[in-house]
Design an enzyme around this catalytic site. Structure first.
Site, PDB file in Angstrom:
ATOM      1  N   TYR A  68       0.817  -1.215   0.000  1.00 54.42           N
ATOM      2  CA  TYR A  68       0.000   0.000   0.000  1.00 54.42           C
ATOM      3  C   TYR A  68       0.856   1.273   0.000  1.00 54.42           C
ATOM      4  O   TYR A  68       0.351   2.370  -0.235  1.00 54.42           O
ATOM      5  CB  TYR A  68      -0.910   0.040   1.232  1.00 54.42           C
ATOM      6  CG  TYR A  68      -1.855  -1.129   1.361  1.00 54.42           C
ATOM      7  CD1 TYR A  68      -2.032  -2.053   0.337  1.00 54.42           C
ATOM      8  CD2 TYR A  68      -2.587  -1.318   2.533  1.00 54.42           C
ATOM      9  CE1 TYR A  68      -2.896  -3.130   0.469  1.00 54.42           C
ATOM     10  CE2 TYR A  68      -3.464  -2.396   2.674  1.00 54.42           C
ATOM     11  CZ  TYR A  68      -3.609  -3.296   1.640  1.00 54.42           C
ATOM     12  OH  TYR A  68      -4.459  -4.345   1.779  1.00 54.42           O
ATOM     13  N   HIS A  97      -0.206  -8.634  -1.915  1.00 56.37           N
ATOM     14  CA  HIS A  97       0.177  -8.658  -0.510  1.00 56.37           C
ATOM     15  C   HIS A  97       1.511  -9.375  -0.318  1.00 56.37           C
ATOM     16  O   HIS A  97       1.796  -9.902   0.741  1.00 56.37           O
ATOM     17  CB  HIS A  97      -0.906  -9.345   0.338  1.00 56.37           C
ATOM     18  CG  HIS A  97      -2.193  -8.593   0.386  1.00 56.37           C
ATOM     19  ND1 HIS A  97      -3.147  -8.706  -0.592  1.00 56.37           N
ATOM     20  CD2 HIS A  97      -2.685  -7.703   1.275  1.00 56.37           C
ATOM     21  CE1 HIS A  97      -4.176  -7.922  -0.303  1.00 56.37           C
ATOM     22  NE2 HIS A  97      -3.921  -7.306   0.830  1.00 56.37           N
TER      23      HIS A  97
END
Length: 801
Positions: free
Chosen positions: A549, A590
């Site tokens: 992120y 991820h």
């Protein structure tokens, strides 16, 4: 008596004097813009972007701006800086010329193009000034709307100082939170996502932020109808208008040529934001841009004659002059005198700035010309060296590039002669003197830089039990918040549930919602909160939930945070700590290891990659004693692994820039970091069974990396090197290889080709098999090392395949 009451009771003569002074400042600013454009077009300056057309609203902004306030603006705000006595005519032109002396260009010492403004938050030693005793401007950046996230943090700092106990001694940074953060932005830039993200965040947080939108209907050549829904940003934002029982904004609109209305609007905005901590948007409409966007083109190309005629009539200076005449505040003769005097002052200031810029360089030019002629006298290449000297002497307005080119070309002509040493010494001395003017202060040069911090080992009681590693972090954060009242942490899920991995469990309940806070899903402004608060003396820890992120915020980190000390020549700092977690999770988004991209985007920020939570906690303790920004990447799969609980929480420190040898060996040096180290250790055990003794080095930090050159010391013993990580090929492993082979000269001790082992070029696929077939496994490492040893000793280590 309030300041507003005092102003309402001044005499007409005092009022006249103040207004005419405003007019003169605006005229000087306009003349600077006009003459600045000529300096670019004649070649003395490289590029120009000016604030013409925005002068009058900036006068009003300056009137409402108080000592202790902060500005986060953009490259049109020269009139504001002049009105606050923070930019002189000579300094304006020094910035345009790129003067590398901070005494002449206090904004950036020539490191930014003109129009990028800053004040000095630090003294020459990197120590904080008293920010409550000066008007503050955070250093501008060029990227459109890039000033917005930082603006949010500058405003939030006032809220923290007003509402968090324990900060009573921080009087150098705030007067009980009474400071307003003032932002400026062009109307076209409100199309950027950073603008909307910041607007939403400030409305949620309810911070004292006043944002001015300078609206001249264009973004370079593109009209507002292509930029903004309804062609009107204040109309678009009406839903943010606060109502009874809701949070939100006060939204005001005012014409940019209406001097008295502008002054009244800004005074009202200042009062509301300062007293109530309510964010405010001031949409300043009907502005002009008399010279177009910049010196790179003419606005006649994209504005029709009707628009150009309107701009000539509604130029804010023309309108201000009319207002002064219509209200009998000044006569035409008085205003003509101001106009003429302003032109003369600007011309004189420009000449002074140019002379101050070029004279030291001319002296350097003359010194080299004399040296070259002296060397030529005894040289077999006399004619050629004298020509170089003559060509250099003929340059009327030299730059340092031309000086050094001449010296270096002449050096080639005396390589076998006695003059070589003298000229080589001059070049070296000159380069050592000049290069720092362009390269210093990427990192802190104060006594609090991270390299001054010494390692303090964690201590353990004899009966210390192994606990989930996340508890080491949690209890260390507890010690940090207790030790540093200025420390606070915020991010997605960081507050109520104590972060997604429980590293902040119960911290919000203990330290309150302002110090341990949840934030919306808005990574760029989470970083911006941290930058702004760190610039005002707080010690924020901005949490980005997962390393992937971070890409949402990488632009702000790269363009703003990483360059801050550099672009202000060491006169501003933001020692922000960014906390995140990554490595070895499964799936494309991820997987958490885009390290090569990060380290090459954020030079100026330390990048730390601890292998466990004790090391991570030690990094936080180190950073809080330093004055530099850093990114700490915790191992995502390490929170539930067992580690012993130290008894000196908050005190032990992991050194930055030092590697750690976690296993001695004699056959090959393996360098890795983070979660991959555990796989390297597993492979090393299996290799030892095969008769191969690996030395394992934990990089610990990537920026900086191995400042003591311990890796090359290991290679001197093993004569072989393999770097293992889970970034893409050519990513961080290539960086580490360059550091060891190039910077540390490790190549000269190698008996085998140095190699890297990274992940596949694609991102990792989902699932355990996806991980195994995407990232280096223990088997991959074993076979890679074994192949290296086979090449060296084929009889002892026969080929596996």
């Amino acid at each position: 008596m309030t300041e507003t009451q005092a102003k309402s009771e001044i005499t007409f003569e005092d009022f006249k004097s103040e207004v005419l002074n405003d007019y003169k400042i605006a005229k000087i600013s306009r003349e600077c813009s006009l003459l600045g454009r000529k300096e670019v077009l004649t070649g003395k300056a490289k590029f120009g972007i000016f604030g013409d057309g925005k002068e009058v609203p900036q006068l009003a902004l300056a009137k409402a701006f108080r000592i202790g306030d902060f500005r986060s603006g953009y490259y049109r705000d020269q009139t504001f800086m002049m009105a606050n006595d923070q930019l002189s005519i000579q300094q304006f032109f020094a910035g345009l010329y790129g003067h590398t002396d901070l005494a002449h260009d206090p904004m950036s010492a020539g490191r930014q193009m003109g129009g990028h403004f800053a004040t000095h938050s630090l003294d020459e030693n990197g120590n904080w000034n008293n920010l409550t005793k000066q008007k503050n401007s955070s250093a501008d950046i060029s990227p459109t709307a890039g000033q917005m996230p930082r603006l949010l943090g500058l405003a939030q700092a006032s809220k923290i100082y007003r509402n968090v106990s324990g900060l009573e001694d921080f009087t150098n940074f705030s007067n009980q939170g009474n400071e307003v953060a003032w932002g400026t932005i062009g109307n076209a830039s409100t199309s950027e996502g950073l603008f909307f993200e910041t607007i939403n965040a400030a409305g949620v947080l309810q911070v004292p932020m006043v944002l001015s939108v300078w609206d001249d209907e264009y973004g370079i050549s593109v009209h507002a109808r292509h930029q903004t829904t309804k062609e009107n940003i204040s109309e678009v934002l009406k839903g943010f208008q606060r109502e009874q029982g809701t949070n939100g904004y006060e939204i005001m609109t005012v014409k940019g040529w209406d001097y008295p209305s502008l002054v009244a609007t800004y005074e009202k905005a200042s009062e509301i934001a300062r007293e109530q901590h309510i964010p405010i948007i001031i949409h300043v409409t009907e502005l002009t841009q008399p010279q177009g966007h910049s010196t790179s083109g003419s606005h006649e190309r994209y504005k029709n004659e009707e628009r150009l005629a309107w701009e000539r009539e509604f130029d804010c200076l023309i309108q201000m002059r009319s207002w002064l005449l219509e209200n009998n505040i000044a006569s035409a003769e008085e205003l003509d005198t101001i106009d003429n005097d302003s032109k003369k002052e600007v011309l004189e200031g420009k000449k002074a700035a140019w002379n101050a810029f070029v004279e030291p360089i001319k002296e350097e030019q003359n010194n080299l010309v004399a040296l070259l002629n002296s060397i030529a006298f005894l040289s077999t290449n006399k004619v050629f060296i004298e020509k170089i000297a003559a060509d250099l002497a003929a340059i009327k307005e030299p730059i340092r590039k031309e000086i050094l080119i001449a010296a270096r070309k002449a050096l080639r002509l005396v390589i076998h002669e006695n003059g070589k040493q003298q000229l080589a010494t001059w070049i070296k001395s000159y380069s050592e003197k000049i290069q720092p003017k362009f390269s210093s202060h990427l990192f802190s040069q104060s006594t609090k830089n991270v390299l001054q911090s010494k390692e303090v080992l964690p201590h353990y009681d004899e009966s210390a039990e192994e606990v989930d590693a996340r508890l080491v972090l949690r209890d260390n954060f507890d010690a940090i918040f207790n030790k540093y009242p200025e420390a606070l942490i915020f991010g997605e899920d960081a507050g109520n549930i104590g972060d997604v991995n429980q590293g902040l469990e119960d911290m919000q309940e203990k330290y309150g919602e302002l110090r341990v806070a949840d934030a919306g899903i808005r990574e760029a402004t989470i970083i911006g909160q941290g930058i702004g608060m760190a610039m005002r003396g707080l010690r924020p820890i901005a949490e980005i939930q997962y390393l992937d992120y971070l890409l949402y915020a990488i632009q702000i980190m790269s363009d703003d945070l990483a360059t801050l000390q550099y672009r202000t020549h060491g006169r501003q700092k933001a020692p922000l700590i960014i906390r995140t977690r990554g490595h070895r999770l499964e799936g494309i988004w991820h997987s958490g290891s885009p390290m090569g991209m990060i380290i090459n985007a954020v030079r100026g920020i330390h990048v730390l990659v601890p292998r466990n939570m004790t090391k991570a906690a030690g990094f936080y303790n180190t950073l809080l004693e330093s004055d530099e920004p850093a990114l700490v990447i915790e191992c995502l799969n390490g929170y539930r692994l067992k580690e012993k609980m130290p008894n000196n929480l908050g005190e032990f420190k992991t050194p930055i820039g030092l590697v750690e040898t976690i296993k001695q060996g004699t056959d090959i040096t393996l360098v890795s970091y983070g979660s991959t180290l555990r796989i390297v250790e597993q492979a090393a055990k299996e290799l030892l069974e095969a008769g191969i003794d690996c030395e394992i080095i934990d990089a610990q930090s990537l920026l900086p990396f191995d400042i003591n050159h311990d890796c090359v010391k290991s290679i001197m013993k093993t004569n072989r090197l393999l770097i293992v990580d889970e970034d893409v090929p050519g990513g961080a492993s290539a960086y580490l290889l360059q550091q060891i082979i190039d910077e540390q000269n490790g190549y000269q001790y190698l008996d085998s080709q140095p190699q890297t082992l990274a992940s596949k070029a694609h991102r990792p696929a989902y699932g355990t098999d996806g991980d195994y077939f995407s990232k280096p496994s223990a088997e991959d490492i074993f076979e890679k090392v074994y192949a290296i040893m086979h090449e060296a000793k084929p009889n002892k280590y026969p080929s596996l395949y």
